[in-house]
Design an enzyme around this catalytic site. Structure first.
Site, PDB file in Angstrom:
ATOM      1  CG  HIS A 124      -3.181  -1.394  10.507  1.00 48.23           C
ATOM      2  ND1 HIS A 124      -2.276  -1.407   9.473  1.00 48.23           N
ATOM      3  CD2 HIS A 124      -4.010  -0.353  10.263  1.00 48.23           C
ATOM      4  CE1 HIS A 124      -2.532  -0.412   8.646  1.00 48.23           C
ATOM      5  NE2 HIS A 124      -3.581   0.244   9.107  1.00 48.23           N
ATOM      6  CB  ILE A 253      -6.122   2.549  25.224  1.00 43.90           C
ATOM      7  CG1 ILE A 253      -5.128   1.520  25.762  1.00 43.90           C
ATOM      8  CG2 ILE A 253      -5.487   3.940  25.110  1.00 43.90           C
ATOM      9  CD1 ILE A 253      -4.566   1.841  27.126  1.00 43.90           C
ATOM     10  CE1 TYR A 487       4.608  -5.090  12.149  1.00 41.41           C
ATOM     11  CE2 TYR A 487       6.752  -6.143  12.183  1.00 41.41           C
ATOM     12  CZ  TYR A 487       5.974  -5.048  11.905  1.00 41.41           C
ATOM     13  OH  TYR A 487       6.534  -3.916  11.383  1.00 41.41           O
TER      14      TYR A 487
END
Length: 549
Positions: A124, A253, A487
């Site tokens: 994303h 991660i 964003y």
């Protein structure tokens, strides 16, 4: 790997350090691998196979030589089609590790071969810095899509979830075990949690419980030396930096340990839409004042669109109040009747559902959708798009809103979401995690323009959203004008040298993190002094700052 499977057992810190040292010694003694007879793709695979404790199947390894499979994997979770155009640089290798040991080997081999590394957990990423490089070639993409194990422990109130798992998968596995537990993170259910939580992770329960990052109790990651670290091994400074400091800065991660929160067995959701002709401007002006002050259990966001994509039509603006209340409809109606009567909420607007049902509702699924759809892990939409963000500290006057509508009518698919703050968000100090947009923030704005015709009209759409952003400058936060790191917006600045300087990094770092940026630089200098983990808007080290200035 089944989603209910436990994450890979923990390795001890000192064992990981010893392993990485042994691997590095082997690599130094094997420098003949880099001869011209072995292309980089073959060399990297041999390095992985030799230096991973687990065998590396060819099926996890993709190169441009096999165009079909390579393109399929690269495009699989890439939501912004702007970054899949033929002119955009592509990785020389995509590796989809099947174990933590594979990730360790990928870091060590990338360093040895001098390859830039990009890490993708969900795709994303608005500016695609997790799978595209505009500053460094060649580069490798490590796609964590296969590391998605989830272990829910209701008695202990925790979840271990690997980085490639989506928010929807985590929500489903929690609801599978309990009707009265949940977790406060993303509204979109196809977000990969590895990167999502590194930026903060807000959602419809943030006014009650804060961000996803506020509810992390442990983590597993691979650092620049190929070591696996947990919270105890890494120390509190790095643990602080990971929970809001943005993806791709400090390591890879592997998994988050999340603290579950209590939710009612039955919650209430609703959507009420108002057009300009129905008084939308006045209602939105009132919402700005009261939404952050309402009961912490109530989250009302506003989705703002144009009624038509036809620029020549008689268009209006629609404002849709999309909400979750952690309680029953009668209590909700009492709260809105007293605090927000202008909305005109009625009993028939209210939908009673379970917490997992609210996840589906807020994500935009039809009411008849079964929760199992959350296991698909795929995004609902893929577009060419550009997004930007703002934080608002004083209500935008009605005159400002009316000017905003005029600009709205210049674009085919204008889109904004306004998310209210207050509640728990106002009670957490802005230095508690790197995410600083806390006390004093009324709401956050996300601006988006999307199109489907590729490059044909891209410049016009990009120009429009920048015009809108410029128009909003007097009404939003200042010094700095804040932005949300999840964003990501390359308009704010971009390092152009691979190793960004202080001047370059401050242009976006202060907007994303405010004064927390300086502490993030200190942590980066300590844990990754060679700046191995870097991208177009990464956090620099002190040493690199001195060289870059």
């Amino acid at each position: 790997m089944r989603a209910e499977q436990k994450p890979t057992p923990k390795m001890a810190f000192h064992s990981s350090l010893l392993l990485s040292q042994i691997l590095l010694l082997f690599l130094v003694s094997s420098s003949s691998w880099t001869s011209a007879t072995h292309p980089i793709q073959q060399t990297f695979f041999r390095c992985l196979s030799t230096n991973s404790r687990n065998s590396v199947p060819l099926s996890s390894y993709y190169t441009p030589g096999n165009v079909s499979s390579f393109t399929s994997v690269l495009n699989s979770t890439a939501n912004n089609l702007r970054y899949l155009l033929p002119t955009v640089p592509k990785p020389v290798i995509i590796f989809t590790p099947l174990s933590e040991a594979h990730v360790q080997a990928a870091v060590i081999c990338s360093r040895w071969l001098g390859l830039a590394l990009r890490v993708r957990s969900g795709g994303h990423d608005y500016e695609a810095v997790s799978y595209v490089s505009q500053i460094e070639c060649p580069f490798v993409v490590i796609d964590l899509a296969h590391l998605r194990a989830i272990n829910v422990d209701i008695p202990r109130g925790t979840v271990w979830a690997q980085a490639g798992a989506t928010t929807g998968e985590v929500y489903y596995r929690i609801a599978e075990k309990s009707k009265v537990h949940g977790f406060p993170m993303g509204l979109c259910t196809s977000l990969g949690i590895g990167g999502h939580i590194t930026g903060g992770a807000y959602g419809s329960m943030m006014r009650k419980f804060g961000l996803g990052a506020d509810n992390v109790v442990d983590v597993r990651m691979v650092d620049a030396k190929g070591r696996i670290l947990n919270r105890k091994a890494m120390g509190e400074d790095l643990f602080w930096a990971l929970r809001g400091g943005g993806g791709g800065n400090f390591g890879i991660i592997l998994a988050w340990k999340l603290k579950l929160v209590d939710v009612p067995e039955t919650v209430t959701v609703f959507t009420v839409t108002k057009t300009l002709e129905q008084g939308a401007t006045n209602i939105l002006y009132k919402w700005q004042k009261i939404a952050p002050e309402l009961d912490d259990r109530l989250f009302i966001r506003v989705i703002i669109q144009a009624s038509s994509t036809d620029l020549t039509a008689n268009r209006t603006v629609t404002t849709s109040y999309n909400a979750l209340f952690l309680g029953d409809p009668d209590t909700l109606l009492g709260i809105t009747g007293k605090g927000f009567p202008e909305l005109g909420l009625t009993r028939s607007d209210c939908v009673e559902t379970s917490w997992i049902g609210s996840v589906l509702y807020i994500a935009g699924y039809p009411n008849t959708t079964a929760p199992e759809v959350l296991l698909q892990g795929k995004a609902l939409f893929r577009n060419y798009f550009k997004a930007k963000s703002d934080f608002v500290r004083t209500p935008i006057p009605e005159t400002g809103l009316m000017g905003l509508w005029k600009i709205y009518f210049e674009e085919e698919v204008p889109f904004m979401i306004w998310n209210p703050y207050g509640g728990a968000m106002a009670r957490v100090p802005e230095w508690a995690t790197p995410f600083p947009h806390r006390c004093g923030t009324l709401f956050k704005i996300q601006y988006v323009t999307a199109w489907q015709d590729g490059t044909k009209n891209a410049a016009r759409h990009m120009s429009w959203i920048r015009k809108l952003y410029d128009y909003m400058a007097p009404y939003v936060s200042k010094n700095p004008r804040e932005a949300y790191v999840n964003y990501r917006d390359l308009d704010l600045g971009m390092n152009k040298k691979g190793f960004n300087s202080l001047r370059e990094a401050s242009s976006w770092g202060l907007r994303y993190y405010k004064s927390n940026f300086h502490r993030l630089v200190q942590v980066k200098t300590k844990v990754d002094p060679d700046n191995f983990f870097r991208h177009e808007q990464s956090i620099p080290t002190h040493l690199r700052m001195k060289k870059g200035n």
